[in-house]
Design an enzyme around this catalytic site. Structure first.
Site, mmCIF file in Angstrom:
data_model
loop_
_atom_site.group_PDB
_atom_site.id
_atom_site.type_symbol
_atom_site.label_atom_id
_atom_site.label_comp_id
_atom_site.label_asym_id
_atom_site.label_seq_id
_atom_site.Cartn_x
_atom_site.Cartn_y
_atom_site.Cartn_z
ATOM 1 N N CYS A 293 47.682 25.240 42.391
ATOM 2 C CA CYS A 293 47.302 24.704 43.709
ATOM 3 C C CYS A 293 47.934 23.352 44.038
ATOM 4 O O CYS A 293 48.525 23.204 45.114
ATOM 5 C CB CYS A 293 45.792 24.611 43.863
ATOM 6 S SG CYS A 293 44.824 25.604 42.754
ATOM 7 N N ARG A 322 45.635 26.768 29.745
ATOM 8 C CA ARG A 322 44.237 26.333 29.737
ATOM 9 C C ARG A 322 43.788 26.174 28.297
ATOM 10 O O ARG A 322 43.972 27.078 27.487
ATOM 11 C CB ARG A 322 43.361 27.352 30.466
ATOM 12 C CG ARG A 322 43.776 27.412 31.927
ATOM 13 C CD ARG A 322 42.996 28.374 32.746
ATOM 14 N NE ARG A 322 43.573 28.371 34.100
ATOM 15 C CZ ARG A 322 43.171 29.158 35.080
ATOM 16 N NH1 ARG A 322 42.192 30.010 34.875
ATOM 17 N NH2 ARG A 322 43.734 29.088 36.267
ATOM 18 N N GLN A 340 49.584 34.315 36.818
ATOM 19 C CA GLN A 340 48.813 35.064 37.802
ATOM 20 C C GLN A 340 49.712 35.470 38.956
ATOM 21 O O GLN A 340 50.756 34.876 39.171
ATOM 22 C CB GLN A 340 47.700 34.192 38.382
ATOM 23 C CG GLN A 340 46.683 33.727 37.381
ATOM 24 C CD GLN A 340 45.608 32.892 38.051
ATOM 25 O OE1 GLN A 340 45.874 32.208 39.036
ATOM 26 N NE2 GLN A 340 44.407 32.951 37.524
ATOM 27 N N ASP A 342 49.428 34.518 41.804
ATOM 28 C CA ASP A 342 48.691 33.484 42.519
ATOM 29 C C ASP A 342 49.339 33.193 43.877
ATOM 30 O O ASP A 342 50.558 33.236 44.004
ATOM 31 C CB ASP A 342 48.737 32.220 41.650
ATOM 32 C CG ASP A 342 47.776 31.158 42.118
ATOM 33 O OD1 ASP A 342 46.840 31.493 42.861
ATOM 34 O OD2 ASP A 342 47.969 29.993 41.735
ATOM 35 N N HIS A 344 48.628 30.682 47.666
ATOM 36 C CA HIS A 344 47.815 29.819 48.517
ATOM 37 C C HIS A 344 48.236 30.048 49.949
ATOM 38 O O HIS A 344 49.418 29.923 50.270
ATOM 39 C CB HIS A 344 47.976 28.363 48.095
ATOM 40 C CG HIS A 344 47.413 28.128 46.729
ATOM 41 N ND1 HIS A 344 48.181 28.199 45.597
ATOM 42 C CD2 HIS A 344 46.139 27.914 46.327
ATOM 43 C CE1 HIS A 344 47.401 28.017 44.539
ATOM 44 N NE2 HIS A 344 46.156 27.843 44.945
ATOM 45 N N LYS A 424 33.194 32.001 48.290
ATOM 46 C CA LYS A 424 34.093 32.671 47.346
ATOM 47 C C LYS A 424 33.775 34.152 47.235
ATOM 48 O O LYS A 424 32.626 34.555 47.310
ATOM 49 C CB LYS A 424 33.916 32.018 45.969
ATOM 50 C CG LYS A 424 34.809 32.597 44.884
ATOM 51 C CD LYS A 424 34.763 31.774 43.612
ATOM 52 C CE LYS A 424 33.500 32.008 42.827
ATOM 53 N NZ LYS A 424 33.618 31.676 41.413
ATOM 54 N N HIS A 470 42.768 30.271 48.296
ATOM 55 C CA HIS A 470 43.348 30.547 46.972
ATOM 56 C C HIS A 470 43.109 32.030 46.727
ATOM 57 O O HIS A 470 41.969 32.479 46.819
ATOM 58 C CB HIS A 470 42.622 29.813 45.848
ATOM 59 C CG HIS A 470 42.454 28.344 46.037
ATOM 60 N ND1 HIS A 470 43.152 27.427 45.298
ATOM 61 C CD2 HIS A 470 41.642 27.630 46.851
ATOM 62 C CE1 HIS A 470 42.778 26.202 45.651
ATOM 63 N NE2 HIS A 470 41.861 26.295 46.584
HETATM 64 ZN ZN LIG Z 1 44.538 27.690 43.755
#
Ligand SMILES: [Zn+2]
Ligand SMILES: [Zn+2]
Length: 595
Positions: A293, A322, A340, A342, A344, A424, A470
């Site tokens: 992000c 992580r 991921q 991923d 945004h 979420k 996200h």
């Molecule tokens: Zn994010």
């Protein structure tokens, strides 16, 4: 079962009650067990229960039949569960006499209000105690009425655990069991467990040569050629889909200065889970990214955006780290290094509904391809902890809910469970063993645009804040592949199989034709290997079956003369002889797939 109770609640009480019975039974294994087996806690968990305890010697599965024998005796006695409230002094005295140090610590926690009321036995005035037969435990309950209800149970396994999850405290033994309302339910669960063990992705990952783990890099995956193929193929298909949906792919750094993590809030909330890089004085000055992000916020901010540029969607399959505790790492499901799908999405408030529609469309396309039904948990605003404007939240939540309804997605609302920065959606897929697996999250975020002071120019020329979504659909590819391995029991669909086809010769006489078949398929982008070893054909077939290869092409005298192949399909069995061209057409049709 009392009618007023939900079935799930009843099963939780049943399982927790069985944990009490088990704790009592373990004490019976040892002379003076009431004093020497030191009980910690014994909650119900999903489908199962456990009890943590310190024991004079390690318990092994060999002890289970003896423990179960004592459990059955108490169940047969059909003793009632009886609650009592004791004063703190009374409880301390009783547990101290029996050397139950963990219970004493819990009682002190209760009197200090350190242990929350919902965790352990606590009443308004003193301590809640439960008796069943000769067994007494510090316990808030609730329980079932009588021990006789616990008769469909089984002990499953034993593992290590630390008191209070703290590796500096006592090492305990955790004994797991399961309990059900009926014999059929118990048997169905044990069968499902057995099937799950056969499909365990760690086991299949080894057998199918997909990946390895090494202690030299805990929680980080070594993808072997076949596993790396699956990984790359999947990420490529996802990439293609997102490109067609207006996402732009970026690649961003792994290491960032601490100032960025301060701006993003990660330093405050996530630091313990990050890999930090320290200067000579030992102060952390930068860190490996656990999420993409902040990098995407910097990219967004680097140019001025007009409302016409939105939605602006950045996709990033970058490597994330992580710092998960070693004890929690597990195969591909819980790792330290992951990627991921991923993204945004920067949108105006007016675009939230449309954007969620499109995101749900992606879910349907990706999960639909794998025949994975999905549902979601919808976490809404915590009235005591949220940022921004109530009206904006309410509008956003209404939009999300109506999008879920319009798309006929099964969902449950978790009121007040949202993080303070936005509502979420957590998605779970239901795999072929009927298990819910958490994969993806779609998080609306009012906060990061504030923290990074992001703006866009509205039609009237004013500066406005965008909203960030996200979203990851597969989630971590590592966990997604773990789920796929177990969902398919290693028999991936042809388009995703690392080896789609094995050409096997009956004898060396047919190697030339077999090689020709292999070459033709290779030219058509099929992933095909040739087995021209001297092994018997039966052994070759067995080997290909073990590797879950979708097609075996057997080449002998007849096939060579007629320019055919004898086809055995993993899923359809023996298909028989086919002209070579027809087989090529068939397999090309099967592998031609996009999400
Ligand atoms: Zn994010
Ligand atoms: Zn209890």
């Amino acid at each position: 079962m009392p009618e007023s109770n939900q079935p799930e609640d009843y099963l939780e009480r049943l399982r927790h009650s069985t944990a009490h019975i088990m704790a009592y039974a373990v004490q019976q294994l040892f002379p003076d067990g009431e004093h020497t087996v030191k009980l910690a806690i014994g909650p119900p968990i999903e489908n199962e229960f456990y009890y943590d305890m310190e024991v004079p010697r390690p318990i092994t599965p060999d002890d289970f039949s003896e423990i179960e024998k004592h459990m059955k005796a108490m169940i047969k006695a059909n003793a009632p569960f009886v609650q009592e409230t004791w004063t703190f002094d009374q409880a301390r005295e009783w547990f101290a006499e029996r050397n139950q140090k963990f219970k004493l610590e819990l009682i002190d926690g209760i009197s200090d209000q350190e242990v929350s009321a919902s965790d352990e036995g606590v009443a308004d005035e003193g301590v809640s105690i439960y008796h069943n037969g000769d067994f007494t435990d510090l316990c808030k309950g609730p329980h079932i009425e009588k021990t006789g209800e616990c008769r469909y149970f089984k002990l499953l396994r034993v593992s290590g655990a630390y008191w209070r999850g703290d590796s500096n405290r006592e090492q305990l033994q955790r004994i797991y069991g399961t309990a059900w309302e009926t014999k059929n339910d118990l048997q169905a669960y044990l069968k499902q467990r057995e099937e799950a063990a056969k499909r365990d992705h760690r086991k299949l990952g080894r057998e199918l040569e997909l990946f390895q783990m090494h202690p030299e890099s805990p929680g980080s995956v070594f993808w072997l050629p076949k596993g790396a193929f699956i990984y790359n193929h999947l990420s490529e298909k996802v990439r293609k889909l997102y490109l067609s949906e207006g996402y732009q792919e970026v690649r961003t750094p792994l290491i960032y200065d601490s100032s960025l993590w301060e701006t993003s809030g990660h330093w405050e909330h996530f630091k313990d889970d990050m890999f930090l890089i320290e200067n000579e004085e030992g102060d952390p000055t930068s860190a490996l990214k656990p999420m993409n992000c902040p990098a995407h916020m910097l990219i967004y901010k680097s140019v001025r955006h007009s409302y016409r540029d939105l939605p602006y969607r950045l996709h990033d399959q970058g490597v994330l780290h992580r710092n998960e505790a070693t004890g929690t790492l597990s195969g591909l499901s819980r790792v330290r290094q992951l990627c991921q799908d991923d993204a945004h999405n920067f949108v105006t408030e007016d675009q939230i509904a449309d954007e969620y529609e499109r995101i749900l469309g992606l879910f349907q396309r990706i999960y639909g391809t794998f025949d994975l039904p999905f549902r979601c948990d919808f976490s809404t605003r915590n009235p005591d902890k949220f940022m921004g404007d109530v009206d904006v939240w309410n509008r956003a939540e209404d939009i999300l809910e109506s999008v879920l309804k319009n798309n006929q997605i099964e969902y449950t609302v978790d009121p007040g469970e949202a993080a303070f920065y936005g509502p979420k959606l957590d998605f779970q897929v239901r795999d072929s063993l009927n298990r819910d697996v958490q994969c993806a999250t779609v998080q609306l975020d009012f906060q990061l645009p504030e923290r990074f002071e992001l703006i866009y120019i509205a039609p009237d020329g004013s500066e406005k804040r965008p909203v960030v979504i996200h979203r990851a659909i597969c989630g971590s590819f590592e966990r997604f592949i773990a789920m796929l391995i177990e969902h398919y029991a290693g028999a991936f669909p042809t388009w995703l199989s690392p080896v789609q086809c094995v050409v096997m010769t009956i004898s060396q006489k047919f190697v030339d034709y077999a090689t020709e078949v292999q070459q033709l398929l290779l030219q058509k982008d099929c992933r095909v290997v040739l087995d021209n070893s001297d092994d018997k054909i039966g052994a070759k077939i067995r080997q290909a079956r073990l590797q879950r290869v979708p097609y075996m092409l057997i080449i002998g005298e007849r096939e060579q003369q007629s320019r055919t192949v004898s086809v055995r399909s993993r899923d359809e069995g023996d298909i028989g002889a086919m002209p070579l061209d027809s087989f090529v057409d068939k397999i090309i049709r099967e592998v031609d797939l996009d999400f």
